[in-house]
Design a protein around this motif. Structure first.
Motif, PDB file in Angstrom:
ATOM      1  N   UNK A  92       9.311  11.093  69.446  1.00 17.48           N
ATOM      2  CA  UNK A  92      11.066  11.373  70.179  1.00 17.48           C
ATOM      3  C   UNK A  92      12.557  10.564  69.570  1.00 17.48           C
ATOM      4  N   UNK A  93      11.792  10.324  68.293  1.00 22.13           N
ATOM      5  CA  UNK A  93      13.365  10.121  67.361  1.00 22.13           C
ATOM      6  C   UNK A  93      13.314  10.771  66.399  1.00 22.13           C
ATOM      7  N   UNK A  94      12.371  11.901  66.208  1.00 20.71           N
ATOM      8  CA  UNK A  94      12.309  12.489  64.890  1.00 20.71           C
ATOM      9  C   UNK A  94      13.235  14.255  65.571  1.00 20.71           C
ATOM     10  N   UNK A  95      12.609  14.401  66.700  1.00 21.82           N
ATOM     11  CA  UNK A  95      13.331  15.618  67.619  1.00 21.82           C
ATOM     12  C   UNK A  95      14.763  15.429  67.964  1.00 21.82           C
ATOM     13  N   UNK A  96      15.010  13.811  68.406  1.00 26.49           N
ATOM     14  CA  UNK A  96      16.290  14.448  68.736  1.00 26.49           C
ATOM     15  C   UNK A  96      17.310  13.833  68.223  1.00 26.49           C
ATOM     16  N   UNK A 132       8.918   4.642  76.574  1.00 31.87           N
ATOM     17  CA  UNK A 132       9.827   4.474  75.392  1.00 31.87           C
ATOM     18  C   UNK A 132      10.367   5.862  74.933  1.00 31.87           C
ATOM     19  N   UNK A 133       9.918   6.662  75.272  1.00 31.54           N
ATOM     20  CA  UNK A 133      10.914   8.300  74.506  1.00 31.54           C
ATOM     21  C   UNK A 133      11.563   8.184  74.736  1.00 31.54           C
ATOM     22  N   UNK A 164      10.390  14.083  74.782  1.00 36.13           N
ATOM     23  CA  UNK A 164       9.749  12.839  75.424  1.00 36.13           C
ATOM     24  C   UNK A 164       8.204  13.483  75.967  1.00 36.13           C
ATOM     25  N   UNK A 165       8.253  15.145  75.538  1.00 39.36           N
ATOM     26  CA  UNK A 165       6.951  15.428  75.707  1.00 39.36           C
ATOM     27  C   UNK A 165       6.594  15.742  74.309  1.00 39.36           C
TER      28      UNK A 165
END
Lengths: 280, 287
Positions: A101-105, A176-177, A141-142
């Motif tokens: 989640x963190x890398x993408x967001x 969490x995501x 999230x996905x």
């Protein structure tokens, strides 16, 4: 009208999702359009996306099995001693949900915001800023699930799951995501340049290392333990560890509520910020 | 002065005005002299961006030392320290964290800025328009990477000393050993990165290269704990040689023969990288 229909008909993901959620009554259905766009965009790069799932697995074998051999057993949930690799695996499951989640967001959202100008294009359509935020968080999230599902499968294969409650670990990982992605997108809207991403690393590395992932909170002095309790990853780690090892309790609902609240706050901030940045 | 003609033989004889002495053009400097000029260009850039890099390069290793060395160490040390050579876990891990940060500094600085030199900020393309040869651009960049490794390593060695994790005077050699290891990684990685047309392979190097190296090269647990068939693989990695060398230096268990093998391995790796990089830079920047 007919033109709209021909445009919509090939988008199978959208039609599936809208059928699934009850078609046009869904408030954020435009967010699904953004998710579909990303799914199409990353279709050719699925190997890059999926290869991110191996990092927590390397940690499981190194720290869980390798260092675990030096440690033996630790006190797990319910005060029961468990082998170290069994203890650390749910923590790393939470990390995989966080990483995806963190890398993408953060990195990817910044690229789309400042470099690709994707949202300028998106906001020229009926899609609104809140739906952009929702779509980005949904996609993150996905992506978190794409990392945590294989990890959960490996855990099961290695016999590190000891309870049927572990089935709830998947929605737990998604939560969490969600919290991480929403806060990530909200923070990214405040970034000025790539240099600011040093701060993302500055936050995510201690989050990863000190959130009770690798050892129980009892290792810390009391003052530090109180601070760590506020870490969203710590709350996530406790939820997943208690579920996977079979010690569910009502207190997990409070921890889940904390993550949900964090996520909703991030979502609200992210939508407003995208509107302020791009809708002048 | 009026005369702007360049003359081959000494003085300007035609026209009014005083005679002008024309010196012959300086010869193109050889060796590493031009490389130092490329290196100074990186220094100018770094003077403007160093603040953001300080946090992650100094605090990152400190976080790992705290979480792994002290946090995890408190669980490991309960079972005795025989498997670690009789030292507390944090003393065992600290030299490994030093070497890992040297490797990570080397790899990240030898990949993304090198790729960016051609594709993003195009600093290599600009340098190519000067008298710098490809090999000078390559070596100048390596000098700068070596400086970054030295800075980060020096910070960490000071931290190790402050926490009392250095047990021997041999530790004065930790800094050169750490820089040598970083250089042995930087030279071949930059040589490879300059050939890339897309950035995705660099992500694979981090995911399937530096992270497994960091986790399985005798860093956080001794290689003897690995399954038998994996041990020769771990002993063959350059990172293990760096870890073994620095651990011997900081705990004072230096064996001359073993140290010579470790240093020799890393020197050969750096030399092969340097030779390879001169070729790849030449091909990439002269075409």
């Amino acid at each position: 009208m007919s033109r709209v229909a021909t445009v919509r008909s090939p988008s199978s993901l959208y039609s599936f999702a809208s059928a699934f959620f009850g078609a046009s009554s869904l408030p954020g259905k435009a967010a699904l359009r953004l998710i579909e766009r990303h799914a199409r965009f990353y279709r050719r790069m699925w190997l890059v996306v999926l290869s991110g799932a191996v990092e927590p697995l390397f940690y499981l074998f190194s720290v869980g099995v390798g260092v675990g051999g030096l440690i033996g057993t630790v006190t797990g949930p319910g005060g029961v001693p468990v082998p170290y690799k069994t203890f650390v695996a749910p923590g790393l499951l939470a990390v995989s949900a966080l990483n995806g989640a963190l890398n993408d967001s953060t990195f990817n959202v910044f690229g789309r915001l400042k470099w690709e100008k994707l949202y300028d294009a998106v906001l020229a359509t009926p899609v609104g800023p809140g739906e952009v935020a929702l779509g980005e968080i949904g996609w993150a999230v996905l992506r978190g699930l794409l990392y945590s599902v294989p990890f959960l499968v490996v855990m099961a294969a290695l016999g590190l799951i000891t309870s049927p409650w572990a089935l709830l670990a998947l929605p737990g990982a998604a939560l969490i995501s969600f919290a991480v992605a929403a806060v990530g997108v909200a923070c990214t809207t405040f970034m000025r340049s790539w240099q600011d991403f040093e701060y993302v690393v500055l936050v995510s590395v201690p989050l990863f290392l000190f959130s009770g992932t690798f050892y129980p909170l009892s290792v810390y002095p009391h003052v530090i333990a109180v601070i760590v309790e506020w870490s969203p990853l710590y709350q996530g780690v406790v939820i997943l560890r208690d579920l996977v090892l079979g010690y569910p309790s009502l207190s997990l609902l409070w921890r889940a509520a904390y993550l949900l609240l964090l996520g909703l706050a991030g979502l609200a901030v992210a939508g407003r910020r995208i509107a302020r940045l791009l809708l002048v | 002065m009026t005369s702007t003609h360049s003359l081959a033989n000494g003085t300007a004889s035609d026209g009014p005005g005083p005679a002008v002495t024309v010196r012959p053009l300086p010869a193109v400097p050889g060796g590493w002299e031009l490389a130092v000029r490329a290196f100074r260009c990186w220094l100018v850039m770094y003077r403007r961006t160093w603040r953001s890099s300080v946090w992650s390069s100094v605090l990152g290793p400190l976080f790992y030392l705290g979480a792994m060395g002290y946090g995890l160490g408190s669980l490991v040390d309960r079972n005795g320290t025989a498997a670690l050579g009789g030292v507390p876990y944090v003393v065992f891990v600290a030299p490994a964290v030093l070497v890992v940060q040297a490797m990570n500094t080397a790899i990240s600085n030898a990949m993304f800025p090198v790729f960016g030199g051609i594709h993003w900020n195009k600093i290599y393309v600009a340098a190519r328009a000067t008298m710098l040869r490809p090999a000078d651009i390559y070596r100048g960049h390596l000098l700068f990477i070596a400086l970054r490794i030295a800075m980060n390593s020096a910070c960490f060695v000071v931290i190790m000393a402050a926490f009392g994790l250095i047990k021997s005077v041999w530790a004065v050699a930790l800094l050169p050993a750490s820089v040598l290891l970083g250089f042995a990684f930087a030279a071949p990685v930059a040589a490879w990165a300059v050939t890339l047309r897309t950035q995705t392979p660099m992500n694979y190097v981090v995911r399937f290269g530096s992270i497994p190296l960091m986790l399985f090269s005798g860093t956080f647990f001794p290689v003897s704990s690995l399954p038998g068939w994996l041990r020769p693989l771990a002993y063959a990695t350059p990172l293990w040689h760096g870890v073994a060398l620095c651990r011997a230096l900081s705990t004072g268990t230096v064996d001359a023969g073993a140290a010579a093998i470790h240093v020799g391995y890393l020197v050969v790796m750096a030399a092969i990288g340097l030779w390879w990089g001169s070729r790849t830079y030449y091909r990439r920047l002269y075409v």
